[in-house]
Design an enzyme around this catalytic site. Structure first.
Site, mmCIF file in Angstrom:
data_model
loop_
_atom_site.group_PDB
_atom_site.id
_atom_site.type_symbol
_atom_site.label_atom_id
_atom_site.label_comp_id
_atom_site.label_asym_id
_atom_site.label_seq_id
_atom_site.Cartn_x
_atom_site.Cartn_y
_atom_site.Cartn_z
ATOM 1 N N SER A 7 0.774 -1.118 0.672
ATOM 2 C CA SER A 7 0.006 0.133 -0.034
ATOM 3 C C SER A 7 0.869 0.902 -0.251
ATOM 4 C CB SER A 7 -0.569 -0.089 1.332
ATOM 5 O OG SER A 7 -1.318 1.449 1.447
ATOM 6 N N TYR A 63 -2.223 -1.498 10.461
ATOM 7 C CA TYR A 63 -2.071 -1.447 8.585
ATOM 8 C C TYR A 63 -0.406 -1.061 7.952
ATOM 9 C CZ TYR A 63 -3.549 -0.715 4.105
ATOM 10 O OH TYR A 63 -4.176 -1.232 2.880
HETATM 11 N N1 LIG Z 1 -9.158 0.316 -1.843
HETATM 12 C C1 LIG Z 1 -7.921 -0.017 -1.061
HETATM 13 O O1 LIG Z 1 -7.627 1.893 -1.699
HETATM 14 C C2 LIG Z 1 -6.634 -0.170 -0.755
HETATM 15 C C3 LIG Z 1 -5.589 1.263 -0.860
HETATM 16 C C4 LIG Z 1 -4.023 0.587 -1.206
HETATM 17 C C5 LIG Z 1 -3.591 -1.431 -0.786
HETATM 18 N N2 LIG Z 1 -5.108 -2.111 -1.086
HETATM 19 C C6 LIG Z 1 -4.285 -3.534 -0.616
HETATM 20 O O2 LIG Z 1 -5.299 -4.081 -1.491
HETATM 21 C C7 LIG Z 1 -4.943 -4.902 -1.596
HETATM 22 C C8 LIG Z 1 -7.014 -5.581 -1.908
HETATM 23 O O3 LIG Z 1 -7.828 -4.266 -0.808
HETATM 24 P P1 LIG Z 1 -8.987 -4.375 -1.950
HETATM 25 O O4 LIG Z 1 -9.705 -2.873 -1.604
HETATM 26 O O5 LIG Z 1 -9.635 -5.023 -2.867
HETATM 27 O O6 LIG Z 1 -10.084 -4.250 -0.734
HETATM 28 P P2 LIG Z 1 -11.897 -5.408 -0.344
HETATM 29 O O7 LIG Z 1 -11.977 -5.296 0.645
HETATM 30 O O8 LIG Z 1 -12.230 -4.811 -1.414
HETATM 31 O O9 LIG Z 1 -10.669 -7.019 -0.968
HETATM 32 C C9 LIG Z 1 -9.611 -7.342 -0.065
HETATM 33 C C10 LIG Z 1 -10.359 -9.127 -0.149
HETATM 34 O O10 LIG Z 1 -10.058 -9.461 1.215
HETATM 35 C C11 LIG Z 1 -10.528 -10.941 1.574
HETATM 36 N N3 LIG Z 1 -9.730 -11.546 2.712
HETATM 37 C C12 LIG Z 1 -9.459 -10.707 3.764
HETATM 38 N N4 LIG Z 1 -8.434 -10.545 4.694
HETATM 39 C C13 LIG Z 1 -9.040 -12.197 4.857
HETATM 40 C C14 LIG Z 1 -8.051 -13.371 4.844
HETATM 41 N N5 LIG Z 1 -7.723 -13.222 5.984
HETATM 42 N N6 LIG Z 1 -8.198 -14.164 3.988
HETATM 43 C C15 LIG Z 1 -8.378 -14.446 3.241
HETATM 44 N N7 LIG Z 1 -8.821 -13.229 2.571
HETATM 45 C C16 LIG Z 1 -9.059 -12.030 3.229
HETATM 46 C C17 LIG Z 1 -12.090 -10.250 1.371
HETATM 47 O O11 LIG Z 1 -12.578 -11.398 2.639
HETATM 48 C C18 LIG Z 1 -12.187 -9.545 0.657
HETATM 49 O O12 LIG Z 1 -12.708 -10.062 -0.400
HETATM 50 C C19 LIG Z 1 -5.214 -5.486 0.520
HETATM 51 O O13 LIG Z 1 -4.154 -6.124 0.651
HETATM 52 C C20 LIG Z 1 -5.779 -4.397 1.061
HETATM 53 O O14 LIG Z 1 -5.098 -3.501 1.658
HETATM 54 C C21 LIG Z 1 -6.326 -1.405 -0.875
#
Ligand SMILES: NC(=O)c1ccc[n+]([C@@H]2O[C@H](COP(=O)([O-])OP(=O)(O)OC[C@H]3O[C@@H](n4cnc5c(N)ncnc54)[C@H](O)[C@@H]3O)[C@@H](O)[C@H]2O)c1
Length: 258
Positions: free
Chosen positions: A145, A158
């Site tokens: 991130s 985080y």
């Molecule tokens: N959305 C943002 O703004 C953002 C920014 C920077 C980084 N990220 C990172 O990007 C990645 C994807 O996030 P996203 O934005 O698609 O969010 P999201 O919440 O839509 O998707 C994340 C998915 O991970 C799954 N998950 C969570 N914990 C889990 C576990 N212990 N085992 C298996 N699956 C699990 C959830 O059920 C969900 O479907 C994450 O690592 C998040 O930290 C997101």
């Protein structure tokens, strides 16, 4: 692909399928106690499978918790039997929750650090032995991130976990280079996904002027689209990036310069 039920994980799965990959899609499929928004469901994971198959690729779809090594190993073993050896690994699953670092509960800390950092390690722990044994090299993409490269207020657990993912990536890149397995990190800024759009995230940003300013985009957009992060995944996994390993690649519309 972990965290494949929706958001960036589903987008990456579809982008890799379009590029010709069969996909192993896994997700937790239930909510976590300290995470203040709904997580991906089993139905959403099935929908990812349907969309991958509609692109003419095969998809093994299994519920699994990235914090559970046995579960990850079973999914990898089934994938090897049904789809063949794993060549591309995307450790994408992650969660966030909020609070000043001196008020976070231990349960909040553990769920965030274990899902983001331990989960990325266990995903590699389950997949790397087969990749080494296969002898064909490969590519691992760890989703960190912007919070893996700088501090933010309101979610120190985080930030700590996502910095830890960078350390994991750098160590793995060194260890796996002799096996022609490349390891890189992606650093998205704010992305238009259920996590990014959640009331919890939007409430945190509204209440915290520092985080709100620091998580904004430098380019004149609101949020990065999941597909833009997926384009970087496809590039990192391609031969065009065959000598790219050990790098931190922001896809953040310039957030890190604010
Ligand atoms: N959305 C943002 O703004 C953002 C920014 C920077 C980084 N990220 C990172 O990007 C990645 C994807 O996030 P996203 O934005 O698609 O969010 P999201 O919440 O839509 O998707 C994340 C998915 O991970 C799954 N998950 C969570 N914990 C889990 C576990 N212990 N085992 C298996 N699956 C699990 C959830 O059920 C969900 O479907 C994450 O690592 C998040 O930290 C997101």
């Amino acid at each position: 692909m972990t965290g494949a039920a929706r958001g960036q994980g589903r987008s990456h799965a579809l982008a890799l399928a379009r590029a010709g990959a069969d996909v192993v899609a896994t997700d937790l499929g239930r909510d976590l106690e300290t995470v203040p928004y709904q997580l991906g469901s089993e139905d959403e994971l099935e929908e990812t499978r349907r969309q991958v198959e509609a692109l003419g690729r095969r998809c093994l779809c299994r519920v699994g918790d990235v914090r559970d090594l046995r579960a990850m190993e079973e999914i990898v073993a089934q994938a090897a039997r049904e789809l063949g050896a794993v060549e591309i690994v995307c450790a994408n699953a992650g969660v966030i929750s909020f609070g000043p670092s001196w008020q976070l509960s231990e349960a909040q800390w553990d769920e965030v650090v274990d899902s983001n950092l331990k989960g990325a390690w266990l995903t590699c722990r389950a997949t790397v032995p087969g990749m080494i044994q296969g002898g064909r090299g490969g590519c691992i993409v760890l989703t960190s991130s912007a919070a893996g490269l700088r501090g933010y207020s309101g979610f120190a657990h985080y930030v700590s976990a996502k910095h830890g993912v960078v350390g994991l990536m750098r160590s793995l890149a060194i260890e796996l280079a002799p096996h022609r397995i490349r390891v890189n990190c992606l650093h998205p800024g704010g992305v238009r996904t259920p996590m990014g759009l959640s009331d919890a995230m939007q409430g945190q940003l509204a209440a915290d002027p520092h985080a709100n300013r620091a998580l904004g985009a430098l380019l004149p957009i609101d949020l990065v689209e999941p597909e833009d992060v997926s384009a970087a995944v496809v590039w990192l996994a391609s031969d065009a990036a065959r000598y790219v390993t050990g790098v931190s690649l922001p896809v953040d519309a310039g957030t890190l310069l604010i």
